[in-house]
Design a protein around this motif. Structure first.
Motif, PDB file in Angstrom:
ATOM      1  N   LEU A  71       0.821  -1.212   0.000  1.00  0.00           N
ATOM      2  CA  LEU A  71       0.000   0.000   0.000  1.00  0.00           C
ATOM      3  C   LEU A  71       0.856   1.264   0.000  1.00  0.00           C
ATOM      4  O   LEU A  71       0.545   2.231  -0.700  1.00  0.00           O
ATOM      5  CB  LEU A  71      -0.936  -0.005   1.204  1.00  0.00           C
ATOM      6  N   PHE A  75       2.103   1.786  -3.562  1.00  0.00           N
ATOM      7  CA  PHE A  75       1.109   2.301  -4.492  1.00  0.00           C
ATOM      8  C   PHE A  75       0.728   3.746  -4.188  1.00  0.00           C
ATOM      9  O   PHE A  75       0.479   4.520  -5.098  1.00  0.00           O
ATOM     10  CB  PHE A  75      -0.134   1.413  -4.512  1.00  0.00           C
ATOM     11  N   VAL A  76       0.704   4.126  -2.928  1.00  0.00           N
ATOM     12  CA  VAL A  76       0.371   5.511  -2.599  1.00  0.00           C
ATOM     13  C   VAL A  76       1.562   6.423  -2.850  1.00  0.00           C
ATOM     14  O   VAL A  76       1.418   7.527  -3.355  1.00  0.00           O
ATOM     15  CB  VAL A  76      -0.104   5.628  -1.133  1.00  0.00           C
ATOM     16  N   VAL A  78      -3.854   4.279 -11.325  1.00  0.00           N
ATOM     17  CA  VAL A  78      -3.468   4.162  -9.916  1.00  0.00           C
ATOM     18  C   VAL A  78      -3.176   5.538  -9.342  1.00  0.00           C
ATOM     19  O   VAL A  78      -3.584   5.861  -8.231  1.00  0.00           O
ATOM     20  CB  VAL A  78      -2.255   3.224  -9.755  1.00  0.00           C
ATOM     21  N   HIS A  79      -2.492   6.366 -10.117  1.00  0.00           N
ATOM     22  CA  HIS A  79      -2.177   7.722  -9.664  1.00  0.00           C
ATOM     23  C   HIS A  79      -3.450   8.504  -9.354  1.00  0.00           C
ATOM     24  O   HIS A  79      -3.533   9.182  -8.334  1.00  0.00           O
ATOM     25  CB  HIS A  79      -1.353   8.450 -10.722  1.00  0.00           C
ATOM     26  N   TRP A  85      -6.414   7.309  -8.558  1.00  0.00           N
ATOM     27  CA  TRP A  85      -7.143   6.735  -7.428  1.00  0.00           C
ATOM     28  C   TRP A  85      -6.527   7.135  -6.091  1.00  0.00           C
ATOM     29  O   TRP A  85      -7.229   7.289  -5.099  1.00  0.00           O
ATOM     30  CB  TRP A  85      -7.199   5.217  -7.528  1.00  0.00           C
ATOM     31  N   VAL A  86      -5.205   7.279  -6.025  1.00  0.00           N
ATOM     32  CA  VAL A  86      -4.550   7.573  -4.744  1.00  0.00           C
ATOM     33  C   VAL A  86      -4.031   9.003  -4.670  1.00  0.00           C
ATOM     34  O   VAL A  86      -3.309   9.341  -3.748  1.00  0.00           O
ATOM     35  CB  VAL A  86      -3.400   6.572  -4.472  1.00  0.00           C
ATOM     36  N   HIS A  87      -4.428   9.848  -5.604  1.00  0.00           N
ATOM     37  CA  HIS A  87      -3.888  11.203  -5.684  1.00  0.00           C
ATOM     38  C   HIS A  87      -4.103  12.006  -4.397  1.00  0.00           C
ATOM     39  O   HIS A  87      -3.159  12.583  -3.856  1.00  0.00           O
ATOM     40  CB  HIS A  87      -4.517  11.940  -6.868  1.00  0.00           C
ATOM     41  N   GLY A 129      -4.905  10.928  -1.376  1.00  0.00           N
ATOM     42  CA  GLY A 129      -4.213  10.283  -0.264  1.00  0.00           C
ATOM     43  C   GLY A 129      -2.724  10.548  -0.294  1.00  0.00           C
ATOM     44  O   GLY A 129      -2.085  10.698   0.744  1.00  0.00           O
ATOM     45  N   ARG A 130      -2.177  10.631  -1.492  1.00  0.00           N
ATOM     46  CA  ARG A 130      -0.753  10.925  -1.641  1.00  0.00           C
ATOM     47  C   ARG A 130      -0.436  12.305  -1.080  1.00  0.00           C
ATOM     48  O   ARG A 130       0.524  12.480  -0.343  1.00  0.00           O
ATOM     49  CB  ARG A 130      -0.399  10.852  -3.133  1.00  0.00           C
ATOM     50  N   CYS A 169       3.737  14.726  -5.927  1.00  0.00           N
ATOM     51  CA  CYS A 169       3.436  13.979  -7.148  1.00  0.00           C
ATOM     52  C   CYS A 169       3.401  14.837  -8.395  1.00  0.00           C
ATOM     53  O   CYS A 169       3.246  14.309  -9.470  1.00  0.00           O
ATOM     54  CB  CYS A 169       2.150  13.187  -6.988  1.00  0.00           C
TER      55      CYS A 169
END
Length: 72
Positions: free
Chosen positions: A37, A40-41, A56-57, A59-61, A63-64, A71
């Motif tokens: 996890l 991926f984050v 993926v970027h 979906w977790v933008h 949270g990142r 990012c």
């Protein structure tokens, strides 16, 4: 007002002991899951990307950014 009376204790209450052999597989599974996890984050984009595209970027933008990973 009603008074409550605690029942008398009959000995000392000791916590149950869990053998390490029982906990170890779950601890390893949890650690690996957390590392996946975190990857991926934190790192799934650009040159280190395992998956093609930007799904993926996206979906977790948020949270990142919430976790402090840059990012852009």
């Amino acid at each position: 007002m009603a008074q409550s009376v605690a029942p008398p204790t009959t000995g000392s209450a000791a916590p149950a002991t869990l053998p390490v052999r029982t906990i170890l597989p779950w601890a390893i599974f949890g650690g690996v899951l957390m590392l996946v996890l975190l990857y991926f984050v934190g790192a799934e984009q650009g040159a280190t990307s395992l998956l093609s595209g930007t799904d993926v970027h996206e979906w977790v933008h948020d949270g990142r950014h919430l976790l402090g990973f840059p990012c852009h």
